[in-house]
Motif scaffolding. Sequence first.
Motif, short mmCIF file in Angstrom:
data_model
loop_
_atom_site.label_atom_id
_atom_site.label_comp_id
_atom_site.label_asym_id
_atom_site.label_seq_id
_atom_site.Cartn_x
_atom_site.Cartn_y
_atom_site.Cartn_z
N ARG A 59 36.27 47.61 50.32
CA ARG A 59 36.92 49.24 50.13
C ARG A 59 37.86 49.16 49.14
NH1 ARG A 59 32.32 51.32 51.42
NH2 ARG A 59 32.69 53.71 52.01
N ALA A 60 38.37 47.99 49.04
CA ALA A 60 39.90 47.83 48.49
C ALA A 60 39.34 48.27 46.94
CB ALA A 60 40.15 46.44 48.30
N LYS B 79 40.98 51.44 43.96
CA LYS B 79 42.02 50.61 43.51
C LYS B 79 41.90 51.66 42.04
CE LYS B 79 43.56 46.32 40.93
NZ LYS B 79 43.02 44.65 40.29
N LEU C 227 47.26 49.20 44.13
CA LEU C 227 46.77 49.00 45.58
C LEU C 227 47.88 47.21 45.38
CD1 LEU C 227 45.43 49.18 47.86
CD2 LEU C 227 43.44 48.33 46.48
N SER D 110 47.64 45.25 49.45
CA SER D 110 46.54 44.49 50.25
C SER D 110 46.00 45.81 50.24
CB SER D 110 47.49 43.94 50.77
OG SER D 110 48.14 44.49 51.31
N TYR D 111 44.36 45.29 50.95
CA TYR D 111 44.31 46.10 52.31
C TYR D 111 42.97 45.69 52.46
CZ TYR D 111 40.34 49.77 52.60
OH TYR D 111 39.81 51.01 53.01
N TRP E 186 41.48 44.40 57.12
CA TRP E 186 40.89 45.50 58.07
C TRP E 186 41.66 44.58 59.62
CZ3 TRP E 186 37.69 49.70 58.87
CH2 TRP E 186 37.72 50.22 57.24
N ASN F 144 42.09 50.08 59.30
CA ASN F 144 42.62 49.51 57.92
C ASN F 144 44.14 49.49 57.54
OD1 ASN F 144 42.99 52.28 57.12
ND2 ASN F 144 41.12 51.79 56.35
N ILE G 252 46.78 48.83 54.33
CA ILE G 252 46.67 49.42 53.25
C ILE G 252 48.48 49.65 52.38
CG2 ILE G 252 45.43 50.31 51.09
CD1 ILE G 252 43.38 51.93 53.14
#
Length: 131
Positions: A47-48, A52, A62, A64-65, A67, A74, A76
């Motif tokens: 998903r990142a 991004k 971005l 960091s991403y 879970w 999530n 982020i």
Amino acid sequence: MNKLLFPMLLCGSMAAAEDVPDMRTFLFIGTPNSAAWEIQIANPGDRAAAVKGGIEALGGELLSYYWGFGNGKNYITVSLPDDPTFIQAFYLTRLGDGVLDDYQMIELMSSADMGTALERVSEVKAADDMK
């Protein structure tokens, strides 16, 4: 079009480093609902990588991403231009898409800035004592 050039063009121009706007750092915590999980299960992936480019096209970064293991949330972190109405619009955009049960935005500060804030506590206390 060059993928590195496109985000800069969307921001207006290729500015010199000293023209880069001040940035603010935020932590977004989202709790996906069942519709979001259905979408993600049908389209698995990082998903990142999916978000991004959009964040960069808006002049952000971005950072960091992640879970949450066991809670499905999530986390982020994003650096955004210091523009309060833009930041609020960025936040509000996710509220109406129908895929989150809960969504929080928390502005973060560096440890160095927190040290400065702690040093200023006595200044605030002194002003408060003058009442």
